[in-house]
Structures are given as C-alpha cells and as structure tokens.
Design a protein around this motif. Structure first.
Motif, PDB file in Angstrom:
ATOM      1  N   CYS A 171       0.817  -1.206   0.000  1.00 15.39           N
ATOM      2  CA  CYS A 171       0.000   0.000   0.000  1.00 15.39           C
ATOM      3  C   CYS A 171       0.859   1.268   0.000  1.00 15.39           C
ATOM      4  CB  CYS A 171      -0.925   0.026   1.213  1.00 15.39           C
ATOM      5  SG  CYS A 171      -2.064   1.420   1.190  1.00 15.39           S
ATOM      6  N   HIS A 172       0.461   2.220  -0.820  1.00 13.96           N
ATOM      7  CA  HIS A 172       1.083   3.537  -0.857  1.00 13.96           C
ATOM      8  C   HIS A 172       0.365   4.417   0.172  1.00 13.96           C
ATOM      9  CE1 HIS A 172       2.921   1.835  -4.351  1.00 13.96           C
ATOM     10  NE2 HIS A 172       1.768   1.740  -4.979  1.00 13.96           N
ATOM     11  N   VAL A 173       0.624   4.118   1.433  1.00 18.80           N
ATOM     12  CA  VAL A 173      -0.194   4.615   2.544  1.00 18.80           C
ATOM     13  C   VAL A 173      -0.343   6.135   2.534  1.00 18.80           C
ATOM     14  CG1 VAL A 173      -0.343   4.776   5.063  1.00 18.80           C
ATOM     15  CG2 VAL A 173       0.342   2.630   3.994  1.00 18.80           C
ATOM     16  N   HIS A 174       0.750   6.844   2.287  1.00 20.16           N
ATOM     17  CA  HIS A 174       0.721   8.306   2.363  1.00 20.16           C
ATOM     18  C   HIS A 174      -0.365   8.906   1.467  1.00 20.16           C
ATOM     19  CE1 HIS A 174       4.690   6.804   3.365  1.00 20.16           C
ATOM     20  NE2 HIS A 174       5.065   7.969   3.873  1.00 20.16           N
ATOM     21  N   ARG A 175      -0.636   8.243   0.345  1.00 22.38           N
ATOM     22  CA  ARG A 175      -1.620   8.736  -0.627  1.00 22.38           C
ATOM     23  C   ARG A 175      -3.031   8.771  -0.041  1.00 22.38           C
ATOM     24  NH1 ARG A 175      -2.629   5.046  -5.805  1.00 22.38           N
ATOM     25  NH2 ARG A 175      -0.344   5.196  -5.950  1.00 22.38           N
ATOM     26  N   TYR A 176      -3.296   7.885   0.896  1.00 18.23           N
ATOM     27  CA  TYR A 176      -4.676   7.675   1.349  1.00 18.23           C
ATOM     28  C   TYR A 176      -4.981   8.220   2.742  1.00 18.23           C
ATOM     29  CZ  TYR A 176      -4.600   4.401  -2.550  1.00 18.23           C
ATOM     30  OH  TYR A 176      -4.473   3.842  -3.802  1.00 18.23           O
ATOM     31  N   MET A 177      -3.967   8.598   3.506  1.00 19.93           N
ATOM     32  CA  MET A 177      -4.196   8.905   4.914  1.00 19.93           C
ATOM     33  C   MET A 177      -5.174  10.060   5.122  1.00 19.93           C
ATOM     34  SD  MET A 177      -0.360   8.332   6.471  1.00 19.93           S
ATOM     35  CE  MET A 177      -0.781   8.076   8.197  1.00 19.93           C
ATOM     36  N   LYS A 178      -4.952  11.173   4.447  1.00 18.65           N
ATOM     37  CA  LYS A 178      -5.837  12.331   4.647  1.00 18.65           C
ATOM     38  C   LYS A 178      -7.251  12.084   4.138  1.00 18.65           C
ATOM     39  CE  LYS A 178      -2.400  16.025   4.971  1.00 18.65           C
ATOM     40  NZ  LYS A 178      -1.881  17.285   4.347  1.00 18.65           N
ATOM     41  N   PRO A 179      -7.417  11.515   2.916  1.00 19.87           N
ATOM     42  CA  PRO A 179      -8.796  11.237   2.470  1.00 19.87           C
ATOM     43  C   PRO A 179      -9.541  10.283   3.391  1.00 19.87           C
ATOM     44  CG  PRO A 179      -7.288  11.156   0.608  1.00 19.87           C
ATOM     45  CD  PRO A 179      -6.437  11.257   1.836  1.00 19.87           C
ATOM     46  N   LEU A 180      -8.852   9.264   3.888  1.00 23.82           N
ATOM     47  CA  LEU A 180      -9.518   8.309   4.768  1.00 23.82           C
ATOM     48  C   LEU A 180      -9.801   8.921   6.139  1.00 23.82           C
ATOM     49  CD1 LEU A 180      -7.638   5.010   3.844  1.00 23.82           C
ATOM     50  CD2 LEU A 180     -10.003   5.617   3.322  1.00 23.82           C
ATOM     51  N   LEU A 181      -8.919   9.786   6.604  1.00 22.52           N
ATOM     52  CA  LEU A 181      -9.212  10.511   7.847  1.00 22.52           C
ATOM     53  C   LEU A 181     -10.506  11.298   7.687  1.00 22.52           C
ATOM     54  CD1 LEU A 181      -8.426  11.485  10.690  1.00 22.52           C
ATOM     55  CD2 LEU A 181      -7.048  13.287   9.596  1.00 22.52           C
ATOM     56  N   GLY A 182     -10.702  11.886   6.522  1.00 18.28           N
ATOM     57  CA  GLY A 182     -11.945  12.603   6.264  1.00 18.28           C
ATOM     58  C   GLY A 182     -13.160  11.707   6.309  1.00 18.28           C
ATOM     59  N   LEU A 183     -13.047  10.495   5.750  1.00 21.27           N
ATOM     60  CA  LEU A 183     -14.173   9.555   5.773  1.00 21.27           C
ATOM     61  C   LEU A 183     -14.484   9.100   7.197  1.00 21.27           C
ATOM     62  CD1 LEU A 183     -13.436   7.358   2.618  1.00 21.27           C
ATOM     63  CD2 LEU A 183     -15.162   9.156   2.862  1.00 21.27           C
TER      64      LEU A 183
END
Length: 390
Positions: free
Chosen positions: A336-348
């Motif tokens: 997983c390219h974790v950094h790409r998803y952290m902020k969007p998922l925090l929003g969810l």
C-alpha cells in the motif's frame, strides 16, 4: 525501554532494549501511545520472510506523541504533536514518490541490494519488517525513531481517539487501495478472499466506492459473522465450493471484481490441494501458498479485475496464466502507498462513513504482546485485531 522482539521462529518476547535516538537530522522520536499486531507480522513470526534477526523489534502499525525532533525536521512538525506513522518509509522526492508510489520509494531502504536480488528492484524501507526492508526498528515499543519524519507522519489535530485513527498506518489504506484498484462501477459485485482486518476494510471500502454486492470468503465463522453483521454475503470455503457459490450469486458470470486479502499463507478448503502447496512450501520449492490468488483468478468474470493486497514474499507454483491472459483479466497489486490515502480516509472517518474500531476484539498492554500474538495467530477467543498500549 520495553519492546516486543522477534526471538526465533514462532517466538516473540518483550525485552528491555536501548531507547531510540536521533540518528539523522530529519529524524523524530515518538512516544508510542497505541500500536497493533498485523497479519503481516505473522509471516515474520512463522519464518516465511527472510532476514529477520533475533532481537529485531516488530510492529509497523503505530502512532503516538512527538517527543524529540532533529534539527532538519520541517518546523511544522513539533514536539507534542500527535501523529500516525505510515508503515512504508518514503523520501518524498524520488521518481516513485513523485508518482505517489510511496511503497516503491527508491531511497529509504539501506539494504536495497537484498530486496533487489529477490524482487528485481528494491522496495521502500518498512518499520519492523526484516532487514530485507531496511532493518528499521518497529513500533511495538514504548518509543520509536521515525525516519524522515516530516515526510512520514500524519498529524492528528482532532479529538478522534487513537483507535479511530491508528489503522491509518496500514490496514485501512491497504483495504481501501485494494478496492480502489478494482475500479468499482455502480452495480458491481465484489468478492473478497479473507475476512481478516484488511479484508473487512476492503469490504467497507468497496461499499463506500459504490459496489452493489460484497461477498466475504473465509473459513472462520466469527470472521464471517463480522462481515455478515455489515450486510455482506458470506461463503465458508470449508463447506462450500467457492467458485460454484460465486457463480450462483452472480447469475453464472462470476464477480466483477475480486480482492485477494489473504496472501502467502492461504488455506484451501480441499485438504489434498492444501497439502500440495503446504508440502512444496515446507521444502522451499515454493515460498508462498497461492490458493486464494488462483481461486480469485479462476472465479472472476471475464474482463474483470483481480486486486491483490495480501502479502506475497517470493515464488508461487501453478499460477493460472492461461485464465488470466485468455479471459482479459486485469491483475493489480502492490504494497500500500499509505501516504496517498491517509488524509482522504481521515476525512471519511470524521464524516462517519468508515468506522475502523469495529474490527478491534482485543486490547492488551504491550507487556502482553506474546499473548496477543498467540491469540491472533491461532485465532483464539474469536480474535480479529489486537491493539497494544505501551
């Protein structure tokens, strides 16, 4: 400090080890407030990932409070900040990082030559995941050194609990990436092999991304019950032929998208098939058991997508290349390219569209880490996910 260390195959111990220190100007030291045991950790404990050494500190899912920063750290990251640490270490500036392929970072693995021999090209450094990925100390500890800290933490400024955000370090982005790689369209049927933590998050993510039906495949009744509680269809592969059941659930076409959230220690419902790969793995004529991957490829509808987020470490036998090629299947995969998803998922999470806490079944102090590994590895007491508190 106390840290959970690998002490041999199928053996972990909480030991007294030296406190971490600043080794580079962009390092930070984090006081760990929550950490977790990942299914990938079991591959280390079981001896399937090479270059683990006695005394290595385990753990790549952790968060905490910054207590020290190096002189080169961006001033936006300060002592006292609450942060989640992604498991892959990214430099943020190489070609891979610029393409948001953070787990393929070209600069953060000091042992790149080892992974290059195994994989053809090096991978990023990873916390607590063998010397193949850099030999970095993990986060199942009281304190952890975070490398290139200003490029490798997510600051948490809200009052969300640790348990709500901890899994942004790995398994929630991993599950989401597995669903995202499926390119889900409205009306799609998505089948997920593995109802462990990553599989559960892949199911949740598939629904968020618009799947009409999600199907969970596993053999543990408590895992299937957890999936069913969210409204997902379930298949127990120990008492049901998976491909036949999937055809029945999809009008004879097969699932539009299939996600392998199992990886190299897969189990097959037919004992003779399972024993074949188990024996080959035991004598190292193959390193991984590809039951779930084979089944996903054979079950997916023609023209569909097979997304692979279960960890594979080496070589597999009898890969169904004919089915993959002749039926126009797309195979997508990656750490997983974790950094790409952290902020969007925090929003969810903040919007209430995802609830990461739903998978937590056990909460233990760090000193009980060996007990947590035993519970998780052997699926005792309906253990789905263990969170450790130093």
């Amino acid at each position: 400090m106390k840290a959970n260390c690998w002490t041999g195959r199928n053996s972990v111990e909480v030991l007294d080890v030296p406190d971490p220190s600043i080794l580079s100007s962009r390092d930070a030291i984090v006081k760990v407030t929550s950490t977790a045991i990942c299914g990938s950790d079991l591959h280390l404990v079981d001896g399937y990932v090479p270059t683990v050494e006695k005394g290595d500190i385990l753990g790549h899912e952790f968060m905490g409070e910054v207590v020290e920063v190096g002189p080169g750290v961006n001033p936006k990251l300060r002592v006292g900040d609450r942060v989640v640490v992604p498991f892959p270490i990214a430099c943020g500036s190489c070609a891979s990082c610029r393409a948001q392929l953070y787990s393929c970072c070209e600069n953060t693995n000091p042992n790149a030559g080892i992974s290059e021999k195994l994989f053809g090209h090096p991978t990023a450094g990873i916390y607590g995941y063998s010397h193949l990925t850099g030999g970095f100390a993990g986060g199942q500890s009281e304190y952890a050194r975070v490398v290139l800290a200003d490029a490798n933490v997510l600051k948490i400024d809200s009052d969300l609990t640790d348990e709500q955000v901890l899994f942004l370090s790995d398994i929630l982005p991993t599950g989401y990436m597995g669903a995202e790689m499926c390119d889900i369209q409205g009306g799609d049927v998505v089948a997920v092999w593995g109802a462990g933590p990553v599989g559960q998050f892949a199911m949740d993510s598939a629904r968020v991304l618009g799947a009409e039906k999600v199907i969970a495949i596993d053999k543990e009744p408590y895992r299937l019950a957890m999936a069913a509680s969210q409204g997902y269809e379930t298949i127990n592969f120990e008492d049901t032929d998976v491909r036949s059941a999937l055809l029945e659930l999809t009008g004879g076409r097969g699932p539009d998208k299939c996600i392998d959230a199992v990886g190299l220690e897969a189990t097959h419902g037919a004992s003779h098939v399972h024993l074949y790969d188990r024996a080959k793995q035991a004598v190292r004529s193959e390193t991984d058991r590809p039951h779930a991957l084979r089944q996903a490829i054979m079950s997916c509808r023609s023209g569909g997508v097979v997304s692979v987020i279960g960890v594979y470490g080496g070589m597999i036998d009898k890969f169904p290349a004919g089915a993959w090629m002749n039926r126009s299947l797309t195979l997508r995969t990656g750490q997983c390219h974790v950094h790409r998803y952290m902020k969007p998922l925090l929003g969810l999470i903040e919007q209430g569209k995802l609830d990461p806490t739903r998978i937590i079944t056990h909460r233990l102090p760090l000193t009980d880490a060996p007990k947590g590994y035993d519970l998780f590895k052997n699926k005792k007491d309906h253990c789905e996910k263990v969170v450790l508190t130093p």
